[in-house]
Write a protein that holds these residues in place. Structure first.
Motif, PDB file in Angstrom:
ATOM      1  N   GLU A 135       0.858  -1.324   0.113  1.00 39.45           N
ATOM      2  CA  GLU A 135       0.114  -0.065   0.019  1.00 39.45           C
ATOM      3  C   GLU A 135       0.753   1.292   0.132  1.00 39.45           C
ATOM      4  O   GLU A 135       0.545   2.151  -0.599  1.00 39.45           O
ATOM      5  CB  GLU A 135      -0.969   0.056   1.240  1.00 39.45           C
ATOM      6  CG  GLU A 135      -2.226  -1.046   1.011  1.00 39.45           C
ATOM      7  CD  GLU A 135      -3.145  -0.637   2.034  1.00 39.45           C
ATOM      8  OE1 GLU A 135      -4.414  -0.052   1.760  1.00 39.45           O
ATOM      9  OE2 GLU A 135      -3.094  -0.739   3.219  1.00 39.45           O
ATOM     10  N   PRO A 163      -9.632  -3.943  -7.669  1.00 39.81           N
ATOM     11  CA  PRO A 163      -9.190  -2.577  -7.373  1.00 39.81           C
ATOM     12  C   PRO A 163      -8.572  -2.427  -5.914  1.00 39.81           C
ATOM     13  O   PRO A 163      -8.519  -3.259  -5.032  1.00 39.81           O
ATOM     14  CB  PRO A 163     -10.645  -1.831  -7.416  1.00 39.81           C
ATOM     15  CG  PRO A 163     -11.335  -2.741  -8.521  1.00 39.81           C
ATOM     16  CD  PRO A 163     -10.718  -4.241  -8.044  1.00 39.81           C
ATOM     17  N   ASP A 164      -7.973  -1.183  -5.752  1.00 35.87           N
ATOM     18  CA  ASP A 164      -7.254  -0.826  -4.633  1.00 35.87           C
ATOM     19  C   ASP A 164      -8.190  -0.955  -3.271  1.00 35.87           C
ATOM     20  O   ASP A 164      -7.577  -1.244  -2.251  1.00 35.87           O
ATOM     21  CB  ASP A 164      -6.741   0.523  -4.755  1.00 35.87           C
ATOM     22  CG  ASP A 164      -5.468   0.706  -5.733  1.00 35.87           C
ATOM     23  OD1 ASP A 164      -4.619  -0.293  -5.557  1.00 35.87           O
ATOM     24  OD2 ASP A 164      -5.644   1.730  -6.323  1.00 35.87           O
ATOM     25  N   ARG A 165      -9.422  -0.847  -3.308  1.00 38.18           N
ATOM     26  CA  ARG A 165     -10.253  -0.998  -2.308  1.00 38.18           C
ATOM     27  C   ARG A 165     -10.455  -2.431  -2.068  1.00 38.18           C
ATOM     28  O   ARG A 165     -10.820  -2.676  -0.778  1.00 38.18           O
ATOM     29  CB  ARG A 165     -11.620  -0.154  -2.451  1.00 38.18           C
ATOM     30  CG  ARG A 165     -12.351  -0.728  -3.643  1.00 38.18           C
ATOM     31  CD  ARG A 165     -13.655   0.013  -3.958  1.00 38.18           C
ATOM     32  NE  ARG A 165     -14.207  -0.228  -5.230  1.00 38.18           N
ATOM     33  CZ  ARG A 165     -13.772   0.129  -6.385  1.00 38.18           C
ATOM     34  NH1 ARG A 165     -12.888   0.774  -6.597  1.00 38.18           N
ATOM     35  NH2 ARG A 165     -14.494  -0.429  -7.514  1.00 38.18           N
ATOM     36  N   TRP A 166     -10.083  -3.332  -2.688  1.00 36.41           N
ATOM     37  CA  TRP A 166     -10.393  -4.759  -2.572  1.00 36.41           C
ATOM     38  C   TRP A 166      -8.879  -5.616  -2.226  1.00 36.41           C
ATOM     39  O   TRP A 166      -9.106  -6.652  -1.548  1.00 36.41           O
ATOM     40  CB  TRP A 166     -11.165  -5.352  -3.563  1.00 36.41           C
ATOM     41  CG  TRP A 166     -12.614  -4.477  -3.400  1.00 36.41           C
ATOM     42  CD1 TRP A 166     -13.515  -4.115  -4.395  1.00 36.41           C
ATOM     43  CD2 TRP A 166     -13.630  -4.869  -2.646  1.00 36.41           C
ATOM     44  NE1 TRP A 166     -14.835  -3.765  -4.130  1.00 36.41           N
ATOM     45  CE2 TRP A 166     -14.842  -4.184  -2.728  1.00 36.41           C
ATOM     46  CE3 TRP A 166     -13.548  -5.500  -1.299  1.00 36.41           C
ATOM     47  CZ2 TRP A 166     -15.863  -4.297  -2.076  1.00 36.41           C
ATOM     48  CZ3 TRP A 166     -14.848  -5.298  -0.486  1.00 36.41           C
ATOM     49  CH2 TRP A 166     -15.881  -4.830  -1.034  1.00 36.41           C
ATOM     50  N   TRP A 167      -7.927  -5.304  -3.021  1.00 31.22           N
ATOM     51  CA  TRP A 167      -6.838  -6.395  -3.075  1.00 31.22           C
ATOM     52  C   TRP A 167      -6.537  -6.466  -1.769  1.00 31.22           C
ATOM     53  O   TRP A 167      -5.869  -7.641  -1.508  1.00 31.22           O
ATOM     54  CB  TRP A 167      -5.864  -5.897  -4.049  1.00 31.22           C
ATOM     55  CG  TRP A 167      -5.004  -4.647  -3.873  1.00 31.22           C
ATOM     56  CD1 TRP A 167      -5.224  -3.440  -4.506  1.00 31.22           C
ATOM     57  CD2 TRP A 167      -3.837  -4.429  -2.856  1.00 31.22           C
ATOM     58  NE1 TRP A 167      -4.275  -2.491  -4.093  1.00 31.22           N
ATOM     59  CE2 TRP A 167      -3.404  -3.131  -3.066  1.00 31.22           C
ATOM     60  CE3 TRP A 167      -3.195  -5.383  -1.992  1.00 31.22           C
ATOM     61  CZ2 TRP A 167      -2.329  -2.714  -2.223  1.00 31.22           C
ATOM     62  CZ3 TRP A 167      -2.234  -4.862  -1.056  1.00 31.22           C
ATOM     63  CH2 TRP A 167      -1.769  -3.538  -1.060  1.00 31.22           C
ATOM     64  N   ARG A 218     -11.311  -5.038   6.830  1.00 32.54           N
ATOM     65  CA  ARG A 218     -11.399  -5.075   5.221  1.00 32.54           C
ATOM     66  C   ARG A 218     -11.775  -6.331   4.691  1.00 32.54           C
ATOM     67  O   ARG A 218     -12.586  -6.738   3.872  1.00 32.54           O
ATOM     68  CB  ARG A 218     -10.028  -4.708   4.572  1.00 32.54           C
ATOM     69  CG  ARG A 218      -9.687  -3.533   4.782  1.00 32.54           C
ATOM     70  CD  ARG A 218      -8.184  -3.194   4.668  1.00 32.54           C
ATOM     71  NE  ARG A 218      -7.768  -1.915   3.908  1.00 32.54           N
ATOM     72  CZ  ARG A 218      -6.724  -1.462   3.586  1.00 32.54           C
ATOM     73  NH1 ARG A 218      -5.564  -2.198   4.075  1.00 32.54           N
ATOM     74  NH2 ARG A 218      -6.609  -0.532   2.793  1.00 32.54           N
ATOM     75  N   TYR A 247     -14.997  -7.790   2.464  1.00 30.37           N
ATOM     76  CA  TYR A 247     -15.109  -8.681   1.221  1.00 30.37           C
ATOM     77  C   TYR A 247     -15.837 -10.035   1.500  1.00 30.37           C
ATOM     78  O   TYR A 247     -16.347 -10.479   0.518  1.00 30.37           O
ATOM     79  CB  TYR A 247     -13.630  -9.306   1.029  1.00 30.37           C
ATOM     80  CG  TYR A 247     -13.218  -9.562  -0.531  1.00 30.37           C
ATOM     81  CD1 TYR A 247     -12.382  -8.614  -0.971  1.00 30.37           C
ATOM     82  CD2 TYR A 247     -13.662 -10.595  -0.802  1.00 30.37           C
ATOM     83  CE1 TYR A 247     -12.148  -9.022  -2.405  1.00 30.37           C
ATOM     84  CE2 TYR A 247     -13.211 -10.845  -2.275  1.00 30.37           C
ATOM     85  CZ  TYR A 247     -12.470 -10.125  -2.937  1.00 30.37           C
ATOM     86  OH  TYR A 247     -12.199 -10.229  -4.504  1.00 30.37           O
ATOM     87  N   PRO A 255     -15.391  -8.489  -7.002  1.00 26.02           N
ATOM     88  CA  PRO A 255     -15.211  -6.881  -7.872  1.00 26.02           C
ATOM     89  C   PRO A 255     -15.456  -6.704  -9.155  1.00 26.02           C
ATOM     90  O   PRO A 255     -15.743  -5.577  -9.691  1.00 26.02           O
ATOM     91  CB  PRO A 255     -13.811  -7.027  -7.403  1.00 26.02           C
ATOM     92  CG  PRO A 255     -13.327  -7.556  -6.033  1.00 26.02           C
ATOM     93  CD  PRO A 255     -14.454  -8.770  -6.408  1.00 26.02           C
ATOM     94  N   GLU A 267     -18.942  -5.020 -10.122  1.00 26.71           N
ATOM     95  CA  GLU A 267     -18.873  -3.708  -9.831  1.00 26.71           C
ATOM     96  C   GLU A 267     -18.257  -2.881 -11.338  1.00 26.71           C
ATOM     97  O   GLU A 267     -18.765  -2.097 -11.939  1.00 26.71           O
ATOM     98  CB  GLU A 267     -17.764  -3.123  -9.038  1.00 26.71           C
ATOM     99  CG  GLU A 267     -18.390  -3.612  -7.499  1.00 26.71           C
ATOM    100  CD  GLU A 267     -17.448  -2.934  -6.388  1.00 26.71           C
ATOM    101  OE1 GLU A 267     -16.153  -2.817  -6.883  1.00 26.71           O
ATOM    102  OE2 GLU A 267     -17.694  -3.001  -5.349  1.00 26.71           O
ATOM    103  N   GLU A 301     -11.360   3.511 -12.431  1.00 23.01           N
ATOM    104  CA  GLU A 301     -10.260   2.636 -11.764  1.00 23.01           C
ATOM    105  C   GLU A 301      -8.777   3.166 -11.883  1.00 23.01           C
ATOM    106  O   GLU A 301      -8.313   3.100 -10.873  1.00 23.01           O
ATOM    107  CB  GLU A 301     -10.388   1.230 -12.104  1.00 23.01           C
ATOM    108  CG  GLU A 301     -11.551   0.435 -11.719  1.00 23.01           C
ATOM    109  CD  GLU A 301     -11.679   0.596 -10.210  1.00 23.01           C
ATOM    110  OE1 GLU A 301     -10.833   0.837  -9.326  1.00 23.01           O
ATOM    111  OE2 GLU A 301     -13.046   0.611  -9.944  1.00 23.01           O
ATOM    112  N   ALA A 307      -8.692   5.946  -9.307  1.00 18.73           N
ATOM    113  CA  ALA A 307      -9.125   5.859  -7.863  1.00 18.73           C
ATOM    114  C   ALA A 307      -8.047   5.967  -6.976  1.00 18.73           C
ATOM    115  O   ALA A 307      -6.897   5.747  -7.407  1.00 18.73           O
ATOM    116  CB  ALA A 307      -9.809   4.228  -7.845  1.00 18.73           C
TER     117      ALA A 307
END
Length: 428
Positions: A115, A321-325, A391, A395, A405, A408, A425, A428
């Motif tokens: 991150e 996406p960054d919000r999920w990985w 997080r 998920y 994901p 979406e 994306e 984002a």
């Protein structure tokens, strides 16, 4: 991911890297021993080193329909600041950019490292007008190679000769993965550990599906990234199976078709379907005998979903996406590295352990996979490190609703168009 390789992983005493293998008493046995000896490196139980690799599609925010040019991308990468966590930055054939962290102890630390480097990369790219989208496939732009490296030119020629030019080109230039690298663990546990990871694979494919579109079109597969991999030679992409993982990898490698041969800095494709074992026997269209260095290079052209490289390289997850990985990485590592979670996940995955194609095509719409996936992510929530609990729990909520994901991405593309989904994306 770099790990220390034991002395047992060295070239057999009968040859050096550049000696022809036929000089050994039994060339096939020497080659098999070399691959098996380098397959896995024993590590203490609970050592818990994790490396993460995230691939992203580069997008010119001023002209998103066109892939950035190769010279521009090279200049951009050359001008990037050092990544604070030490990640390397590399480029793929379609101009995808990849961040690869050094191994870090524990999944929470590894996620934090990636991150931090992802943030620095994002900000540096925005300064020069670029974005980067972590999606399993490029949903909008044409499939096109921009990296001129001769390895990729030769790969394209091999795929064309083998009747899978389109799938090969898509795989190289329009796909992106979240790759997770884990210790092999103690030698006595290799068979169980690799078997459990392999059995978990279809669930990981299903919950990570994030490639419903490729070049503006949908095939119906939830993971069109996996569809591309299934479309090329299964001799180099099928799962590795066998009671002894090191020996199974050796058998797999020697039976896999040759793709490329390097000589004097020149890389040449092999287009006949001859295997490495054929080359050893003198039945391949190469005008010299193979060497250990050729065998090592051959291993880099094999792409099973779990690849032994001293450590275990999990290659079956779509980039998300960054919000999920971070959650997806956490789920994967917990279900493998936490002993209690691994025991529970093994039972949950048993009914779908061979459902690789179904997972890629139907995803969580397949009921047995959905049931197994719900169980697995719930197990991961219960055993998650505190830093990732919320997080992973989010998920789990996504999976419980039968969504990934990729849903979406599909919805955004339907509401506007695939290029808009890609740009959103990338920003984002």
């Amino acid at each position: 991911m770099s790990v220390e390789i034991s002395a047992a992983a060295a070239c057999p005493a009968t040859c050096t890297d550049t000696d022809p293998l036929h000089l050994s008493v039994d060339p096939l046995a020497t080659a098999r021993a070399h691959v098996a000896d380098t397959a896995l490196a024993g590590t203490p139980a609970g050592s818990g080193l994790v490396g993460l690799e995230l691939e992203l599609h580069l997008v010119d925010l001023a002209d998103p329909a066109q892939r950035p040019g190769w010279d521009r991308i090279q200049d951009v990468v050359a001008g990037l600041p050092a990544m604070p966590s030490g990640s390397s930055v590399t480029l793929e054939p379609g101009g995808q950019i990849e961040l690869s962290t050094p191994p870090v102890r524990g999944i929470a630390g590894s996620v934090a490292a990636l991150e931090a480097d992802r943030f620095v990369l994002r900000e540096a790219l925005l300064v020069v007008g670029l974005g980067a989208a972590p999606l399993g496939t490029d949903p909008a732009r044409e499939v096109r190679r921009i990296n001129p490296n001769e390895r990729y030119v030769a790969m394209a020629r091999h795929f064309a000769a083998r009747g899978c030019a389109d799938a090969g080109l898509a795989m190289m230039t329009a796909t992106a993965a979240l790759q997770i690298n884990l210790d092999a663990g103690p030698r006595h546990n290799w068979a169980e550990r690799t078997s459990r990871i392999r059995d978990l694979g279809p669930v990981l494919v299903a919950i990570s599906a994030c490639s419903p579109l490729l070049a503006g079109a949908a095939s119906g597969w939830h993971s069109m990234r996996q569809q591309a991999w299934h479309g090329i030679d299964q001799g180099r992409t099928a799962p590795v199976a066998g009671a002894d993982p090191a020996q199974a990898w050796a058998d797999y490698a020697l039976d896999a078709p040759l793709m490329l041969v390097r000589d004097g800095g020149v890389t040449r494709p092999v287009t006949t379907g001859a295997t490495f074992a054929d080359w050893l026997a003198g039945h391949a269209p190469v005008d010299r005998p193979p060497r250990i260095v050729d065998l090592d290079y051959h291993l880099t052209t094999l792409f099973p979903p779990i690849r032994p490289r001293g450590y275990l390289e999990l290659r079956c997850l779509d980039a998300v996406p960054d919000r999920w990985w971070p959650a997806l990485a956490g789920i994967t590592a917990v279900l493998i590295d936490d002993p209690a979670a691994a025991d529970e996940a093994a039972e949950a995955c048993a009914p779908v352990r061979d459902a690789w194609v179904t997972a890629a095509r139907a995803g969580l719409a397949d009921r047995p996979l959905h049931v197994a996936a719900i169980s697995c992510v719930d197990i991961a929530v219960r055993h998650s490190p505190p830093e990732l609990h919320d997080r992973i729990d989010a998920y789990a909520g996504l999976v419980a609703g039968g969504r990934t994901p990729g849903d979406e991405v599909r919805e955004r593309a339907a509401a506007a168009d695939p290029l808009t989904a890609l740009v959103e994306e990338a920003r984002a």
